[in-house]
Write a protein that holds these residues in place. Structure first.
Motif, PDB file in Angstrom:
ATOM      1  N   PHE A  42       0.427  -1.129  -0.225  1.00 39.52           N
ATOM      2  CA  PHE A  42      -0.281   0.309   0.012  1.00 39.52           C
ATOM      3  C   PHE A  42       0.678   1.300  -0.371  1.00 39.52           C
ATOM      4  O   PHE A  42       1.861   1.358   0.827  1.00 39.52           O
ATOM      5  CB  PHE A  42      -0.915  -0.140   1.233  1.00 39.52           C
ATOM      6  N   GLY A  43       0.200   2.223  -0.789  1.00 43.32           N
ATOM      7  CA  GLY A  43       1.271   3.597  -0.812  1.00 43.32           C
ATOM      8  C   GLY A  43       1.145   4.192  -1.778  1.00 43.32           C
ATOM      9  O   GLY A  43       0.214   3.671  -2.975  1.00 43.32           O
ATOM     10  N   THR A  44       2.042   5.596  -2.436  1.00 46.40           N
ATOM     11  CA  THR A  44       1.861   5.832  -3.252  1.00 46.40           C
ATOM     12  C   THR A  44       3.531   5.729  -4.588  1.00 46.40           C
ATOM     13  O   THR A  44       4.555   6.501  -3.385  1.00 46.40           O
ATOM     14  CB  THR A  44       1.257   7.697  -3.671  1.00 46.40           C
ATOM     15  N   ALA A  45       3.396   5.097  -5.530  1.00 45.27           N
ATOM     16  CA  ALA A  45       4.811   5.309  -6.064  1.00 45.27           C
ATOM     17  C   ALA A  45       5.110   6.127  -6.780  1.00 45.27           C
ATOM     18  O   ALA A  45       4.268   6.739  -8.013  1.00 45.27           O
ATOM     19  CB  ALA A  45       4.633   3.704  -6.698  1.00 45.27           C
ATOM     20  N   GLY A  46       6.328   6.750  -6.971  1.00 43.58           N
ATOM     21  CA  GLY A  46       6.390   7.792  -7.938  1.00 43.58           C
ATOM     22  C   GLY A  46       7.777   8.581  -7.102  1.00 43.58           C
ATOM     23  O   GLY A  46       7.921   8.727  -6.311  1.00 43.58           O
ATOM     24  N   VAL A  47       7.882   9.489  -7.880  1.00 42.29           N
ATOM     25  CA  VAL A  47      10.008  10.116  -7.707  1.00 42.29           C
ATOM     26  C   VAL A  47       8.593  11.041  -6.826  1.00 42.29           C
ATOM     27  O   VAL A  47       8.053  11.672  -6.918  1.00 42.29           O
ATOM     28  CB  VAL A  47       9.645  10.696  -8.302  1.00 42.29           C
ATOM     29  N   GLY A  48       9.513  11.370  -5.045  1.00 44.56           N
ATOM     30  CA  GLY A  48       8.992  12.475  -4.369  1.00 44.56           C
ATOM     31  C   GLY A  48       7.542  12.061  -3.591  1.00 44.56           C
ATOM     32  O   GLY A  48       7.609  12.905  -2.740  1.00 44.56           O
TER      33      GLY A  48
END
Length: 287
Positions: free
Chosen positions: A218-224
């Motif tokens: 679970f979470g948000t994948a991406g730069v920053g």
């Protein structure tokens, strides 16, 4: 479990009788459940960085939303051997899969047509756990469809209202999603749950209580990203009713664990996680 690529590729949850709303907890949303059960959304492992503070803040918000949304029953306190209204006791079951096909069909992306027996109740609980902790539960359009497909008719109106209140614009803003439940450009919101096993604690002809041991990412994948993808272990308790020739959820709750010791394996980067979520399909789960 039989492979089914069409079965939800993302997952989320909460905490009263409906503590499993999908996607909020990090990719997975849970509805708040009573007695410490947030119903949806796993907790992340501790981090020794400033991002930990942000993660903890997001988790607190998710748990609060789940507790608010899950205000209907199921505290997950039923113990092993609890007897149903027909006097049957839920005894210990073998841990191996039975090999029996779990369902006869699908209702949209969610399995349906579960057998009217204990095994069917376990399969239904496993599949519904995945749907309730999916990323789609954070999207207004998909949320309404999931609630109507998973819950008993008498709970639909009440739960649609609670879910909408829990996952309002302010809440979505705080976890980096827009009003439609989508991540910002260049980001991928992840909420994927995998049932590890099931246990029936109460069974009768028209009702059942099933515990589902789950893990997930679970979470948000991406730069920053301030909410990086992490894993979680939790147990969902679903109270089911037999309605319209199928098992449906009357209420649900969630608690942490049992969780194994984390390994020292190097974490994958955001691009690898996002690619995996897009390329690997889900499953239909059987007892």
């Amino acid at each position: 479990m039989s492979h089914d690529d069409g079965y939800g590729s993302d997952s989320g949850r909460t905490g009263d009788g409906y503590s499993t709303i999908g996607g909020t907890r990090q990719t997975r949303t849970r509805l708040p459940d009573g007695e410490g059960g947030d119903g949806y959304g796993p907790r992340r492992p501790a981090r020794n960085s400033r991002s930990l503070v942000t993660v903890v803040g997001v988790i607190v918000l998710l748990l609060a939303a789940i507790a608010f949304a899950n205000m209907g029953g199921g505290d997950g306190s039923d113990g092993d051997g609890a007897s149903g209204s027909n006097g049957k006791k839920a005894g210990a079951a073998p841990t191996a899969a039975t090999g029996t096909k779990p369902v006869t069909g699908k209702n949209g992306e969610i399995a349906s047509g579960f057998a009217h027996d204990q095994q069917g109740a376990e399969s239904a609980a496993a599949n519904y756990s995945v749907a309730l902790v999916s990323a789609d539960i954070l999207k207004p359009a998909q949320r309404a469809q999931i609630v109507r497909q998973v819950f008993v008719t008498g709970r639909v109106g009440e739960l649609e209202t609670k879910f909408n209140q829990a996952y309002n614009k302010d809440f979505l803003d705080k976890i980096g999603l827009d009003e439609s439940g989508n991540a910002a450009e260049g980001m991928t919101y992840v909420s994927r749950t995998a049932p590890v096993g099931t246990k029936v604690t109460q069974f009768a002809d028209a009702s059942a209580t099933v515990e589902v041991w789950c893990t997930g990412v679970f979470g948000t994948a991406g730069v920053g990203s301030t909410n990086p993808v992490s894993n979680d272990w939790f147990t969902m308790t679903l109270k089911l009713q037999w309605e319209s020739d199928d098992w449906k959820v009357d209420s649900f709750s969630q608690k942490d664990g049992p969780a194994p010791v984390n390994t020292d394996r190097t974490a994958s980067n955001a691009d690898e996680i996002a690619k995996a979520v897009e390329e690997y399909g889900g499953f239909t789960y059987a007892r």
